[in-house]
Design an enzyme around this catalytic site. Structure first.
Site, PDB file in Angstrom:
ATOM      1  N   SER A 147     -36.237  31.531   7.445  1.00  0.00           N
ATOM      2  CA  SER A 147     -35.814  30.158   7.692  1.00  0.00           C
ATOM      3  C   SER A 147     -35.904  29.400   6.381  1.00  0.00           C
ATOM      4  O   SER A 147     -36.646  29.795   5.466  1.00  0.00           O
ATOM      5  CB  SER A 147     -36.744  29.520   8.734  1.00  0.00           C
ATOM      6  N   TYR A 160     -45.690  27.196  12.487  1.00  0.00           N
ATOM      7  CA  TYR A 160     -44.469  27.965  12.264  1.00  0.00           C
ATOM      8  C   TYR A 160     -44.131  28.034  10.773  1.00  0.00           C
ATOM      9  O   TYR A 160     -43.814  29.111  10.236  1.00  0.00           O
ATOM     10  CB  TYR A 160     -43.319  27.334  13.045  1.00  0.00           C
ATOM     11  N   LYS A 164     -43.869  31.378   8.416  1.00  0.00           N
ATOM     12  CA  LYS A 164     -42.662  31.747   7.671  1.00  0.00           C
ATOM     13  C   LYS A 164     -42.939  31.853   6.170  1.00  0.00           C
ATOM     14  O   LYS A 164     -42.395  32.730   5.483  1.00  0.00           O
ATOM     15  CB  LYS A 164     -41.539  30.734   7.942  1.00  0.00           C
TER      16      LYS A 164
END
Length: 343
Positions: A147, A160, A164
């Site tokens: 991402s 999150y 990542k």
């Protein structure tokens, strides 16, 4: 016949984690359309069953394996089941994740741990399981679905974003080790933009409003095309998908402090819309379990989502585009040099 490059072979064996919905669901369909054998790894029974049916109807061959990717042994067992069924593994796509939309101080320690175990360690365990079967054959490709948030943290998604970022560092380290060993196994990462997936209705949400992706929003098929392409062109270390991803990562490299302030001012509101959070959270159990619902690939943002990404096309074709631009510049320079002689 495929036109994506000589590295593609029809009928490859592909493993996709998080295959029951969202990007994973769109990705298994894309691989199946090429005639690949696809192993679908996820927790949700309804989504897995529907995804397997789509794979078969698209022309692929499906193997359903129910697994929680935070369980290392379960992931190893799943990989062995794939090899026992299909003989080997050509491509492994790490995609499964979960998250919490909330200020960091409102995320409980066990919730933060759970997001990390699924979203980060799930990739670590998946990669380890894939390597156990790929390294002896000295071939195979691992695609880490990332991402823009792998480089650029934003508010309300600390767990999150942290996961990542961890995947990014882990993958770089592994890539260096594979290059040092002159291994035929490749790893690459695909950095994605905001996508129209069901995650915004199943991720645990403690914001006042309903969760939504930061605009512009892309359809999951844009991500799926990039993942399939990366699986056949893994010599490249990573791919950026969407103009918003490219703009964010470039800005973060040049003016990260200004970007902090911009995101602080805009992104709390940009990640929510009117309405109360609703739907089951998938943090501890699959969202489709108690409700018997198949969420599919798309979320509720079809009306504002695009299925086109010129940036992605340019990214895939940057080699010959660069050559064309170089040739054009050389031709222009030659004309300018020759101009005085014609006077």
């Amino acid at each position: 016949m495929s036109t994506t490059g000589t590295s593609h072979r029809l009928g490859r064996v592909v493993v996709v984690t998080g295959a029951s919905g969202g990007v994973g669901r769109a990705t298994v369909r894309a691989f199946a359309a090429r005639g690949d054998k696809v192993a679908l790894l996820a927790r949700g029974r309804e989504g897995l069953a529907a995804a397997a049916d789509e794979v078969e109807r698209a022309g692929g061959e499906a193997l359903v394996v129910g697994v929680d990717v935070s369980d290392a042994k379960a992931v190893d067992d799943a990989a062995q089941q794939v090899v026992d069924t299909f003989g080997h593994i050509d491509v492994w796509v790490n995609n499964a994740f979960t998250g919490v939309f909330a200020p960091f101080t409102e995320v409980a320690p066990d919730e933060f741990r759970r997001v990390t175990e699924v979203t980060y360690l799930g990739y670590v365990f998946g990669t380890r399981a894939a390597l156990r079967h790929m390294l002896p054959r000295d071939r195979g490709t691992i695609v880490q679905v990332g991402s823009a948030l792998a480089y650029r943290g934003i508010p309300l998604q600390s767990a999150y974003c942290g996961a990542k970022h961890a995947i990014q560092g882990f993958n770089e380290s592994l890539r260096c080790e594979l290059l040092h060993a002159r291994s035929g196994v490749r790893t690459t990462m695909v950095q994605l933009p905001g996508l129209n997936t069901p995650q915004f209705d199943w991720v645990l949400n403690r914001m006042p409003g309903r969760a939504r992706p930061v605009a512009p929003v892309y359809q999951p098929e844009v991500a799926a095309r990039a993942i399939v392409h990366a699986s056949s062109h893994a010599r490249r270390r990573e791919y950026w998908v969407g103009g918003s991803t490219a703009a964010t990562l470039l800005a973060n490299a040049v003016i990260p402090g200004l970007l902090d302030r911009y995101l602080a001012r805009t992104n709390v509101d940009a990640q929510q819309e009117e309405g109360r959070p609703e739907g089951p959270a998938n943090l501890w159990s699959p969202a489709d379990g108690p409700h018997g619902r198949d969420f599919g690939a798309h979320g509720r943002f079809d009306d504002e989502s695009t299925d086109d990404s010129p940036q992605q096309w340019l990214s895939r074709n940057r080699g010959w585009m660069g050559a064309a631009l170089t040739a054009g510049a050389a031709a222009l320079a030659a004309r300018k040099l020759a101009a005085p002689a014609r006077r």
